[in-house]
Design a protein around this motif. Structure first.
Motif, PDB file in Angstrom:
ATOM      1  N   VAL A 102     -34.053   8.193 -31.701  1.00  0.00           N
ATOM      2  CA  VAL A 102     -35.044   7.145 -31.905  1.00  0.00           C
ATOM      3  C   VAL A 102     -35.720   6.889 -30.562  1.00  0.00           C
ATOM      4  O   VAL A 102     -35.071   6.829 -29.515  1.00  0.00           O
ATOM      5  N   LEU A 103     -37.033   6.786 -30.581  1.00  0.00           N
ATOM      6  CA  LEU A 103     -37.825   6.527 -29.378  1.00  0.00           C
ATOM      7  C   LEU A 103     -38.258   5.073 -29.397  1.00  0.00           C
ATOM      8  O   LEU A 103     -38.830   4.599 -30.388  1.00  0.00           O
ATOM      9  N   ALA A 104     -37.981   4.378 -28.304  1.00  0.00           N
ATOM     10  CA  ALA A 104     -38.321   2.963 -28.256  1.00  0.00           C
ATOM     11  C   ALA A 104     -38.581   2.534 -26.824  1.00  0.00           C
ATOM     12  O   ALA A 104     -37.782   2.840 -25.923  1.00  0.00           O
ATOM     13  N   GLY A 106     -40.447   3.545 -24.515  1.00  0.00           N
ATOM     14  CA  GLY A 106     -40.497   4.603 -23.514  1.00  0.00           C
ATOM     15  C   GLY A 106     -39.173   5.301 -23.256  1.00  0.00           C
ATOM     16  O   GLY A 106     -39.082   6.136 -22.351  1.00  0.00           O
ATOM     17  N   ARG A 107     -38.141   4.979 -24.020  1.00  0.00           N
ATOM     18  CA  ARG A 107     -36.833   5.605 -23.818  1.00  0.00           C
ATOM     19  C   ARG A 107     -36.388   6.307 -25.102  1.00  0.00           C
ATOM     20  O   ARG A 107     -36.908   6.045 -26.175  1.00  0.00           O
ATOM     21  N   LYS A 108     -35.411   7.193 -24.953  1.00  0.00           N
ATOM     22  CA  LYS A 108     -34.894   7.963 -26.081  1.00  0.00           C
ATOM     23  C   LYS A 108     -33.414   7.656 -26.253  1.00  0.00           C
ATOM     24  O   LYS A 108     -32.641   7.679 -25.296  1.00  0.00           O
ATOM     25  N   TYR A 109     -33.021   7.358 -27.499  1.00  0.00           N
ATOM     26  CA  TYR A 109     -31.626   7.050 -27.800  1.00  0.00           C
ATOM     27  C   TYR A 109     -31.144   7.982 -28.911  1.00  0.00           C
ATOM     28  O   TYR A 109     -31.812   8.124 -29.936  1.00  0.00           O
ATOM     29  N   GLN A 110     -29.999   8.607 -28.685  1.00  0.00           N
ATOM     30  CA  GLN A 110     -29.437   9.479 -29.706  1.00  0.00           C
ATOM     31  C   GLN A 110     -28.764   8.661 -30.798  1.00  0.00           C
ATOM     32  O   GLN A 110     -28.196   7.593 -30.533  1.00  0.00           O
ATOM     33  N   LEU A 111     -28.810   9.191 -32.030  1.00  0.00           N
ATOM     34  CA  LEU A 111     -28.131   8.575 -33.163  1.00  0.00           C
ATOM     35  C   LEU A 111     -26.877   9.399 -33.452  1.00  0.00           C
ATOM     36  O   LEU A 111     -26.898  10.353 -34.224  1.00  0.00           O
TER      37      LEU A 111
END
Length: 205
Positions: A102-104, A106-111
């Motif tokens: 998920v992109l939020a 300006g950052r990227k977080y793995q699910l």
């Protein structure tokens, strides 16, 4: 992977295979460490206890803990060592390529709770377009007349549902705000304590 029915307000996504594998591994560690604690002598008992304290939170972190919770106001991503809360207004995109992300802001977080299986994706592709079909881009639409649940891999279907929730609720008043990240100290602290105890027993005697 499990999720609640789409008609309900809240959606929960978890990896069923990860939970089963983690539970079995925890049971194995408990049996082996328990044997050392109960029947071992002297240093063996302390080593068994240290291994148990060290491994239990780590196995839990990577197998039982990961989950994704979605409701009308936010997406909450529970990864092994962090919990990320993302109001829908802050979500820029959701995608599943070789991993779900998920992109939020300006950052990227793995699910972590929504693992991508290339095998499932190929199998779903064969069902929807036949063995000779060429690979489709992640999130591609279904073939005419074929229900999405039949021909989509679980990760792609989950990502599509989350993307739809983000688009539907991004302008809601309850979905405004900035991302928030909380470290999982309930995992990190006991794992660190067990690791330190284990190193002391191994190298200092």
């Amino acid at each position: 992977m499990t999720s609640e029915q789409p008609g309900q307000a809240d959606h929960t996504y978890r990896s069923a295979s990860g939970m089963v594998g983690g539970s079995l591994l925890l049971l194995l560690v408990l049996l082996m460490a328990g044997e050392g604690i109960v029947n071992g002598e002297g240093r063996i008992r302390w080593l068994s206890l240290a291994w148990l304290v060290f491994l239990t939170p780590l196995i839990t972190a990577f197998s039982l803990r990961p989950a994704v919770f979605a409701d009308r106001g936010r997406l909450r991503v529970r990864n092994p060592f962090r919990t990320i809360t993302l109001p829908w207004a802050s979500v820029d995109g959701v995608r599943a390529a070789y991993s779900s992300e998920v992109l939020a802001d300006g950052r990227k977080y793995q699910l972590w709770a929504i693992p991508v299986s290339l095998r499932q994706r190929k199998k779903a592709l064969r069902r929807s377009g036949g063995p000779g079909s060429s690979p489709a881009a992640p999130g591609a639409g279904p073939a005419p007349g074929v229900p999405a649940a039949v021909h989509r891999a679980q990760a792609d279907q989950a990502v599509e549902e989350i993307r739809a929730l983000a688009e539907r609720h991004a302008s809601d008043e309850a979905a405004q705000g900035a991302p928030a990240v909380r470290w999982a100290y309930e995992i990190l602290v006991p794992a660190a304590a067990g690791g330190i105890a284990l190193l002391c027993l191994l190298f200092l005697g």
